[in-house]
Design a protein around this motif. Structure first.
Motif, PDB file in Angstrom:
ATOM      1  N   VAL A  36       5.974   3.382 -11.280  1.00 13.02           N
ATOM      2  CA  VAL A  36       5.177   2.148 -11.323  1.00 13.02           C
ATOM      3  C   VAL A  36       4.074   2.223 -10.277  1.00 13.02           C
ATOM      4  N   SER A  37       3.080   1.381 -10.431  1.00 12.61           N
ATOM      5  CA  SER A  37       2.011   1.287  -9.446  1.00 12.61           C
ATOM      6  C   SER A  37       2.568   0.698  -8.151  1.00 12.61           C
ATOM      7  N   VAL A  38       2.210   1.297  -7.039  1.00  8.79           N
ATOM      8  CA  VAL A  38       2.644   0.788  -5.734  1.00  8.79           C
ATOM      9  C   VAL A  38       2.144  -0.640  -5.530  1.00  8.79           C
ATOM     10  N   ASP A  39       1.000  -0.972  -6.130  1.00  6.47           N
ATOM     11  CA  ASP A  39       0.454  -2.321  -6.012  1.00  6.47           C
ATOM     12  C   ASP A  39       1.399  -3.390  -6.547  1.00  6.47           C
ATOM     13  N   ASN A  40       2.331  -3.007  -7.442  1.00  9.41           N
ATOM     14  CA  ASN A  40       3.256  -3.970  -8.045  1.00  9.41           C
ATOM     15  C   ASN A  40       4.545  -4.135  -7.248  1.00  9.41           C
ATOM     16  N   LEU A  41       4.669  -3.453  -6.102  1.00 11.15           N
ATOM     17  CA  LEU A  41       5.861  -3.579  -5.272  1.00 11.15           C
ATOM     18  C   LEU A  41       5.641  -4.626  -4.188  1.00 11.15           C
ATOM     19  N   VAL A  42       6.681  -5.405  -3.924  1.00 14.64           N
ATOM     20  CA  VAL A  42       6.591  -6.470  -2.931  1.00 14.64           C
ATOM     21  C   VAL A  42       7.728  -6.326  -1.930  1.00 14.64           C
ATOM     22  N   GLU A  43       7.372  -6.282  -0.642  1.00 14.14           N
ATOM     23  CA  GLU A  43       8.396  -6.246   0.417  1.00 14.14           C
ATOM     24  C   GLU A  43       8.647  -7.668   0.870  1.00 14.14           C
ATOM     25  N   HIS A  44       9.919  -8.016   1.029  1.00 15.17           N
ATOM     26  CA  HIS A  44      10.289  -9.379   1.439  1.00 15.17           C
ATOM     27  C   HIS A  44      10.816  -9.398   2.857  1.00 15.17           C
ATOM     28  N   GLY A  54      -1.008   6.812  -6.475  1.00 15.12           N
ATOM     29  CA  GLY A  54      -0.764   5.398  -6.185  1.00 15.12           C
ATOM     30  C   GLY A  54       0.442   4.853  -6.918  1.00 15.12           C
ATOM     31  N   THR A  55       1.419   5.747  -7.174  1.00 16.37           N
ATOM     32  CA  THR A  55       2.618   5.333  -7.890  1.00 16.37           C
ATOM     33  C   THR A  55       3.873   5.603  -7.065  1.00 16.37           C
ATOM     34  N   ALA A  56       4.954   4.953  -7.481  1.00 15.39           N
ATOM     35  CA  ALA A  56       6.248   5.156  -6.838  1.00 15.39           C
ATOM     36  C   ALA A  56       7.300   5.355  -7.920  1.00 15.39           C
ATOM     37  N   ASP A  87       0.830  -1.197   0.000  1.00 12.59           N
ATOM     38  CA  ASP A  87       0.000   0.000   0.000  1.00 12.59           C
ATOM     39  C   ASP A  87       0.874   1.261   0.000  1.00 12.59           C
ATOM     40  N   GLU A  88       0.256   2.381  -0.320  1.00 13.70           N
ATOM     41  CA  GLU A  88       0.998   3.634  -0.447  1.00 13.70           C
ATOM     42  C   GLU A  88       1.683   4.036   0.857  1.00 13.70           C
ATOM     43  N   GLN A  89       0.999   3.827   1.985  1.00 11.25           N
ATOM     44  CA  GLN A  89       1.564   4.211   3.282  1.00 11.25           C
ATOM     45  C   GLN A  89       2.857   3.462   3.572  1.00 11.25           C
ATOM     46  N   ARG A  90       2.865   2.150   3.332  1.00 11.31           N
ATOM     47  CA  ARG A  90       4.070   1.356   3.590  1.00 11.31           C
ATOM     48  C   ARG A  90       5.189   1.752   2.625  1.00 11.31           C
ATOM     49  N   ALA A  91       4.856   2.002   1.385  1.00  7.34           N
ATOM     50  CA  ALA A  91       5.866   2.432   0.419  1.00  7.34           C
ATOM     51  C   ALA A  91       6.484   3.758   0.855  1.00  7.34           C
ATOM     52  N   GLN A  92       5.652   4.664   1.368  1.00  9.39           N
ATOM     53  CA  GLN A  92       6.138   5.955   1.867  1.00  9.39           C
ATOM     54  C   GLN A  92       7.086   5.749   3.057  1.00  9.39           C
ATOM     55  N   GLU A  93       6.717   4.849   3.971  1.00 11.39           N
ATOM     56  CA  GLU A  93       7.576   4.552   5.126  1.00 11.39           C
ATOM     57  C   GLU A  93       8.933   4.016   4.677  1.00 11.39           C
ATOM     58  N   ILE A  94       8.922   3.116   3.711  1.00  8.39           N
ATOM     59  CA  ILE A  94      10.174   2.544   3.200  1.00  8.39           C
ATOM     60  C   ILE A  94      11.007   3.619   2.523  1.00  8.39           C
ATOM     61  N   ALA A  95      10.374   4.467   1.722  1.00  9.95           N
ATOM     62  CA  ALA A  95      11.099   5.526   1.015  1.00  9.95           C
ATOM     63  C   ALA A  95      11.794   6.473   1.986  1.00  9.95           C
ATOM     64  N   HIS A  96      11.193   6.723   3.146  1.00 10.31           N
ATOM     65  CA  HIS A  96      11.764   7.647   4.124  1.00 10.31           C
ATOM     66  C   HIS A  96      12.642   6.974   5.172  1.00 10.31           C
ATOM     67  N   SER A  97      12.700   5.658   5.155  1.00  8.43           N
ATOM     68  CA  SER A  97      13.481   4.923   6.147  1.00  8.43           C
ATOM     69  C   SER A  97      14.984   5.035   5.861  1.00  8.43           C
TER      70      SER A  97
END
Length: 59
Positions: free
Chosen positions: A51-59, A35-37, A2-12
């Motif tokens: 790309v769409s944030v929906d296509n990103l996967v955190e491992h 909804g993009t990154a 989701d966008e919130q988690r992507a934002q957290e990762i981008a700022h981490s």
């Protein structure tokens, strides 16, 4: 992802393991309204793309 988690990762300050279509990437910026990154592959920083944030996967 989701966008919130992507934002957290981008700022981490810590590097997180995130992939786009199986390729390890770095998240530069997240546009929550769209909804993009803005990302690039770790091995090819010159290959920036949005790309769409929906296509990103955190491992």
């Amino acid at each position: 992802m989701d966008e919130q988690r992507a934002q957290e990762i981008a700022h981490s300050p810590d590097m997180k393991h995130v992939t786009h279509e199986g390729t390890p990437i770095y998240i530069q910026h997240v546009d929550e309204a769209e909804g993009t990154a803005r990302i690039f592959p770790l091995e090819q920083p010159e290959e920036e793309q949005s790309v769409s944030v929906d296509n990103l996967v955190e491992h």
